[in-house]
Design an enzyme around this catalytic site. Structure first.
Site, PDB file in Angstrom:
ATOM      1  N   LYS A 202       0.864  -1.193   0.000  1.00 43.50           N
ATOM      2  CA  LYS A 202       0.000   0.000   0.000  1.00 43.50           C
ATOM      3  C   LYS A 202       0.894   1.233   0.000  1.00 43.50           C
ATOM      4  O   LYS A 202       1.856   1.320   0.774  1.00 43.50           O
ATOM      5  CB  LYS A 202      -0.868  -0.046   1.248  1.00 43.50           C
ATOM      6  CG  LYS A 202      -1.721   1.174   1.486  1.00 43.50           C
ATOM      7  CD  LYS A 202      -2.873   0.769   2.365  1.00 43.50           C
ATOM      8  CE  LYS A 202      -3.398   1.890   3.208  1.00 43.50           C
ATOM      9  NZ  LYS A 202      -4.578   1.489   3.965  1.00 43.50           N
TER      10      LYS A 202
HETATM   11  C1  5RP Z   1      -2.845   3.436   8.448  1.00 39.57           C
HETATM   12  C2  5RP Z   1      -3.490   2.597   7.435  1.00 39.57           C
HETATM   13  C3  5RP Z   1      -4.849   2.870   7.177  1.00 39.57           C
HETATM   14  O1  5RP Z   1      -5.551   1.687   6.937  1.00 39.57           O
HETATM   15  C4  5RP Z   1      -4.995   3.664   5.933  1.00 39.57           C
HETATM   16  O2  5RP Z   1      -3.810   4.245   5.463  1.00 39.57           O
HETATM   17  C5  5RP Z   1      -5.923   4.687   6.114  1.00 39.57           C
HETATM   18  O3  5RP Z   1      -6.595   4.884   4.951  1.00 39.57           O
HETATM   19  P1  5RP Z   1      -6.857   6.347   4.508  1.00 39.57           P
HETATM   20  O4  5RP Z   1      -5.522   7.038   4.469  1.00 39.57           O
HETATM   21  O5  5RP Z   1      -7.465   6.183   3.147  1.00 39.57           O
HETATM   22  O6  5RP Z   1      -7.805   6.937   5.509  1.00 39.57           O
HETATM   23  O7  5RP Z   1      -2.944   1.744   6.848  1.00 39.57           O
HETATM   24  O8  5RP Z   1      -1.618   3.828   7.986  1.00 39.57           O
END
Ligand code: 5RP
Length: 292
Positions: A202
């Site tokens: 991610k």
């Molecule tokens: C924390 C995470 C969260 O699941 C994610 O990044 C949060 O999602 P968003 O930024 O879309 O609110 O991994 O780091």
């Protein structure tokens, strides 16, 4: 090899797609049957993409806006998304076990917004991930953060455990307050995470240069949404990310903090799986919002 190399020497071939022999997902052809089966539940084999709903924020932030009541916030979104990404506490307390959605289980813990976020540990035993029928395990990796060594160690432990039982690991590029979310940093972080063994990664979206981040990462990338943006901007970001090679989103605040989370999730879906252009997707969002 102690110093970073010069960016002028890099050649990403971003216009040459990586071959995906043996499986539909980039870099996954040599994985075992169970791992591929779980990845096929996360990424739709027809589109090769995914809409993951991230609602694990409470594990570091407490009752985040939009997630004050998980039992009220998540069920209306259930049918609009492909994957539930959350902690085991949220899963057991607020998500029906009758769900057919795969779960990407948050498996790191140990820090909160009150202290150093990168000071994490592996927070779920592999037996519990199996007990919960996790389709994947997620771990935060603060490349360049205070806790870098520990976070990479957590990733190693989860990848080794996942390899034993066929459960893929999502390595989450976590950016400390002091680090830039630019292509140079994200390219380094996503590549490190993939090389340490995560089956998918991610990242944040960045411009310019996101296509180079994707090209330099040998496994699928999904993007986080980050802080809440106006819906039209968030949809434009999704479009640009998938257009530049992301295989979907793992999005939280830009869905559950939207004025109409279900409409937003469906609009994101139209972009990710349908290749809808951002203005059309925003029209869809407005239409669905008016209807509801
Ligand atoms: C924390 C995470 C969260 O699941 C994610 O990044 C949060 O999602 P968003 O930024 O879309 O609110 O991994 O780091």
């Amino acid at each position: 090899m102690a110093e970073a190399d010069s960016k002028e020497l890099k050649s990403f071939g971003a216009d040459i797609p990586m071959k995906t022999e043996g499986f539909f997902l980039k870099g996954s052809g040599s994985l075992g049957w169970g791992m591929k089966n779980r990845l096929s539940r996360i990424f739709n084999p027809e589109t090769g993409r995914t809409v993951m709903l991230a609602f694990d924020h409470g594990y570091i932030m407490g009752p985040t806006s939009g997630l004050e009541r998980l039992d009220l916030a998540i069920p209306p979104l259930h049918d609009c998304i492909d994957v539930l990404m959350c902690t085991r506490g949220a899963l057991r307390s607020c998500i029906t076990p009758i769900t057919d959605k795969p779960v990407c289980l948050r498996c790191s813990a140990g820090a909160t917004i009150l202290r150093d976020l990168s000071d994490e540990l592996v927070g779920v035993a592999i037996e519990d991930a199996i007990r919960l029928n996790a389709a994947a395990m997620a771990v935060q990796v603060y490349v360049g953060g205070e806790g870098e060594h520990k976070c990479i160690g957590n990733l190693v432990k989860l990848v080794d455990a996942g390899m034993r039982y066929g459960i893929p690991v999502l390595g989450v590029t976590a950016v400390g307050r002091e680090l830039n979310r630019d292509a140079r940093y994200l390219g380094l972080a996503t590549r490190v995470i993939a090389e340490v063994g995560a089956q998918f990664v991610k990242s944040y979206f960045c411009e310019p240069g996101f296509e180079k981040v994707v090209a330099g990462c040998p496994v699928p990338i999904v993007i986080a949404g980050g802080k809440k943006l106006p819906e039209a901007d968030a949809l434009a970001m999704c479009y640009k990310a998938v257009d530049q090679g992301a295989l979907g989103v793992d999005m939280g605040r830009n869905i559950f903090q939207s004025e109409d989370p279900a409409a937003m999730a469906q609009a994101v879906r139209a972009v990710v799986h349908g290749g809808e252009k951002p203005d059309k997707a925003f029209d869809l969002y407005k239409t669905l919002k008016n209807e509801s």
